[in-house]
Design a protein around this motif. Structure first.
Motif, PDB file in Angstrom:
ATOM      1  N   SER A 260     -10.077   0.729  16.127  1.00  0.00           N
ATOM      2  CA  SER A 260     -10.360   0.421  14.721  1.00  0.00           C
ATOM      3  C   SER A 260     -11.575   1.199  14.224  1.00  0.00           C
ATOM      4  O   SER A 260     -11.588   1.689  13.091  1.00  0.00           O
ATOM      5  CB  SER A 260     -10.598  -1.087  14.560  1.00  0.00           C
ATOM      6  OG  SER A 260     -10.924  -1.395  13.228  1.00  0.00           O
TER       7      SER A 260
ATOM      8  N   GLN B  67     -11.483   3.995  11.266  1.00  0.00           N
ATOM      9  CA  GLN B  67     -12.286   3.872  10.045  1.00  0.00           C
ATOM     10  C   GLN B  67     -13.158   5.106   9.813  1.00  0.00           C
ATOM     11  O   GLN B  67     -13.376   5.514   8.670  1.00  0.00           O
ATOM     12  CB  GLN B  67     -13.140   2.611  10.114  1.00  0.00           C
ATOM     13  CG  GLN B  67     -12.335   1.331   9.935  1.00  0.00           C
ATOM     14  CD  GLN B  67     -13.163   0.071  10.100  1.00  0.00           C
ATOM     15  OE1 GLN B  67     -14.273  -0.020   9.581  1.00  0.00           O
ATOM     16  NE2 GLN B  67     -12.639  -0.895  10.837  1.00  0.00           N
TER      17      GLN B  67
ATOM     18  N   SER C 206      -7.424   2.498   1.343  1.00  0.00           N
ATOM     19  CA  SER C 206      -6.090   1.940   1.601  1.00  0.00           C
ATOM     20  C   SER C 206      -5.043   3.052   1.676  1.00  0.00           C
ATOM     21  O   SER C 206      -4.121   3.008   2.495  1.00  0.00           O
ATOM     22  CB  SER C 206      -5.710   0.942   0.503  1.00  0.00           C
ATOM     23  OG  SER C 206      -6.607  -0.148   0.485  1.00  0.00           O
TER      24      SER C 206
ATOM     25  N   HIS D  96      -5.534   4.697   5.036  1.00  0.00           N
ATOM     26  CA  HIS D  96      -5.024   3.810   6.090  1.00  0.00           C
ATOM     27  C   HIS D  96      -3.503   3.877   6.157  1.00  0.00           C
ATOM     28  O   HIS D  96      -2.914   3.899   7.251  1.00  0.00           O
ATOM     29  CB  HIS D  96      -5.488   2.374   5.835  1.00  0.00           C
ATOM     30  CG  HIS D  96      -5.196   1.430   6.952  1.00  0.00           C
ATOM     31  ND1 HIS D  96      -4.061   0.648   6.980  1.00  0.00           N
ATOM     32  CD2 HIS D  96      -5.877   1.148   8.088  1.00  0.00           C
ATOM     33  CE1 HIS D  96      -4.062  -0.084   8.086  1.00  0.00           C
ATOM     34  NE2 HIS D  96      -5.150   0.204   8.784  1.00  0.00           N
TER      35      HIS D  96
ATOM     36  N   GLU E 116      -1.095  -4.982   3.190  1.00  0.00           N
ATOM     37  CA  GLU E 116      -1.815  -5.038   4.465  1.00  0.00           C
ATOM     38  C   GLU E 116      -2.932  -3.987   4.516  1.00  0.00           C
ATOM     39  O   GLU E 116      -3.983  -4.221   5.095  1.00  0.00           O
ATOM     40  CB  GLU E 116      -0.855  -4.838   5.642  1.00  0.00           C
ATOM     41  CG  GLU E 116      -0.027  -6.055   5.993  1.00  0.00           C
ATOM     42  CD  GLU E 116      -0.893  -7.296   6.239  1.00  0.00           C
ATOM     43  OE1 GLU E 116      -1.828  -7.225   7.053  1.00  0.00           O
ATOM     44  OE2 GLU E 116      -0.648  -8.325   5.576  1.00  0.00           O
ATOM     45  N   ASP E 117      -2.681  -2.812   3.935  1.00  0.00           N
ATOM     46  CA  ASP E 117      -3.707  -1.762   3.890  1.00  0.00           C
ATOM     47  C   ASP E 117      -4.940  -2.259   3.136  1.00  0.00           C
ATOM     48  O   ASP E 117      -6.078  -2.052   3.564  1.00  0.00           O
ATOM     49  CB  ASP E 117      -3.164  -0.502   3.204  1.00  0.00           C
ATOM     50  CG  ASP E 117      -2.014   0.129   3.974  1.00  0.00           C
ATOM     51  OD1 ASP E 117      -2.119   0.236   5.208  1.00  0.00           O
ATOM     52  OD2 ASP E 117      -1.012   0.507   3.336  1.00  0.00           O
TER      53      ASP E 117
ATOM     54  N   LYS F  93      -5.836  -5.450   2.549  1.00  0.00           N
ATOM     55  CA  LYS F  93      -6.496  -6.536   3.297  1.00  0.00           C
ATOM     56  C   LYS F  93      -7.349  -5.980   4.429  1.00  0.00           C
ATOM     57  O   LYS F  93      -8.459  -6.441   4.681  1.00  0.00           O
ATOM     58  CB  LYS F  93      -5.444  -7.491   3.863  1.00  0.00           C
ATOM     59  CG  LYS F  93      -4.782  -8.381   2.821  1.00  0.00           C
ATOM     60  CD  LYS F  93      -3.739  -9.277   3.479  1.00  0.00           C
ATOM     61  CE  LYS F  93      -3.051 -10.164   2.447  1.00  0.00           C
ATOM     62  NZ  LYS F  93      -1.985 -10.988   3.073  1.00  0.00           N
ATOM     63  N   LYS F  94      -6.816  -4.977   5.128  1.00  0.00           N
ATOM     64  CA  LYS F  94      -7.520  -4.389   6.270  1.00  0.00           C
ATOM     65  C   LYS F  94      -8.794  -3.678   5.840  1.00  0.00           C
ATOM     66  O   LYS F  94      -9.836  -3.791   6.481  1.00  0.00           O
ATOM     67  CB  LYS F  94      -6.574  -3.404   6.976  1.00  0.00           C
ATOM     68  CG  LYS F  94      -7.162  -2.710   8.178  1.00  0.00           C
ATOM     69  CD  LYS F  94      -6.962  -3.500   9.433  1.00  0.00           C
ATOM     70  CE  LYS F  94      -7.406  -2.708  10.660  1.00  0.00           C
ATOM     71  NZ  LYS F  94      -7.294  -3.502  11.889  1.00  0.00           N
TER      72      LYS F  94
END
Length: 324
Positions: A38, A42, A270, A273, A285-286, A288-289
């Motif tokens: 992760s 990022q 997003s 991602h 989901e992108d 939220k992540k």
């Protein structure tokens, strides 16, 4: 016209092969960095969005190694600046020196460590506010001014600053206005038991792992353009704006909310991602992540929330549920 056609052709080629490129890139980085998927993801997202990142963790968790490994895999020049209270702005940007050639003296600008594609500002909160400002000016303007001359920094240009959440005595915390210039705040956790065994096995041998360059500078520019071209629905755009604007109105827990820069950052991150994970569109989901690294350094909690031990992570989690 021919150059434009060639660029479009290369862009399409990069799009068709993007999943393979990212897969090879992450595998190559994985030769040196154990776990931390992760965190690595990022950092790559920050580069794809042409943004800067603030990395926070306890000492010894491989922040410097991760950043230098990414620079090698992406064929980018890398400089590290160790921030200390006595570090001066000129120690970062560079300074004019007297150069004597054939008996003639003249001033010559000596480039500082800021002149690199990836600059690691290690323990940025140990540098004085004046020095922090010099670094952040380069981040914003992507140039350095010395006297009456301006020097453009090489592109792509990224600052990855680290800070240590412990040993805060004698530090100069970044003001909220300066924190806002970082696209992401990345938190690095301790490795799992299995990962730590692998780290020990890998780094107690005679030969340490080496990596090779996977993508070039020009490839990064194409990937940055592809990132911006990933489509996002109007519904998800509205959701992003609702999430960010709610940080300004939820006075029960948040003293100061996020600026429109957070809305831009959340949509861009997003998109990146989605691209990394093989989707040609942005999903919920992108969002939220990426809401956590985008917002965790942009919201200031109320005194009452801090007194109760409520964290930014909890507030962001509740915020996402509230909007849904």
């Amino acid at each position: 016209m021919q150059t434009t056609d060639m660029n479009e052709q290369r862009l399409k080629q990069m799009y068709d092969n993007s999943q393979e490129i990212f897969s090879i890139l992450f595998n190559e980085i994985g030769k040196v960095i154990v776990g931390q998927k992760s965190v690595v993801e990022q950092m790559i997202i920050s580069i794809l969005c042409d943004g800067h990142a603030l990395v926070e963790s306890n000492p010894g968790l491989g922040k410097t190694l991760t950043i230098s490994t990414i620079s090698k895999c992406m064929d980018l020049s890398f400089n590290r600046i160790q921030c200390t209270p006595d570090l001066m702005p000129a120690d970062i940007t560079g300074t004019n020196i007297i150069d004597e050639t054939e008996g003639i003296k003249k001033f010559k600008f000596e480039h500082g460590p800021i002149f690199a594609n990836i600059v690691l500002a290690d323990e940025i909160n140990r540098a004085s506010p004046k020095t922090q400002s010099a670094l952040l000016e380069s981040m914003q303007e992507k140039q350095v001014t010395s006297g009456n001359k301006t020097f453009i920094l090489d592109k792509p240009f990224f600052v990855l600053a680290t800070q240590n959440p412990i040993e805060m005595e004698g530090t100069f915390p970044l003001p909220e206005a300066q924190l806002d210039r970082f696209l992401l705040k990345i938190q690095v956790d301790y490795p799992s038991f299995e990962d730590e065994i692998e780290i020990i096995n890998r780094y107690t041998l005679i030969d340490t792992p080496e990596v090779r360059s996977i993508i070039s500078k020009s490839d990064i520019f194409y990937l940055q353009r592809l990132t911006r071209e990933v489509p996002i629905s109007e519904e998800l755009k509205n959701k992003v704006i609702k999430i960010v604007s709610t940080t300004r109105s939820w006075k029960e827990h948040i003293e100061y909310g996020a600026s429109p820069r957070a809305s831009i950052g959340l949509i861009l991150a997003s998109k990146a991602h989605a691209l990394i994970n093989g989707r040609n569109y942005v999903s919920e989901e992108d969002i939220k992540k990426m809401a956590y690294p985008i917002l965790r350094h942009r919201i200031v909690l109320t005194f009452e929330s801090e007194r109760k031990g409520i964290s930014s992570e909890q507030i962001i989690s509740e915020l996402i549920k509230k909007i849904n």
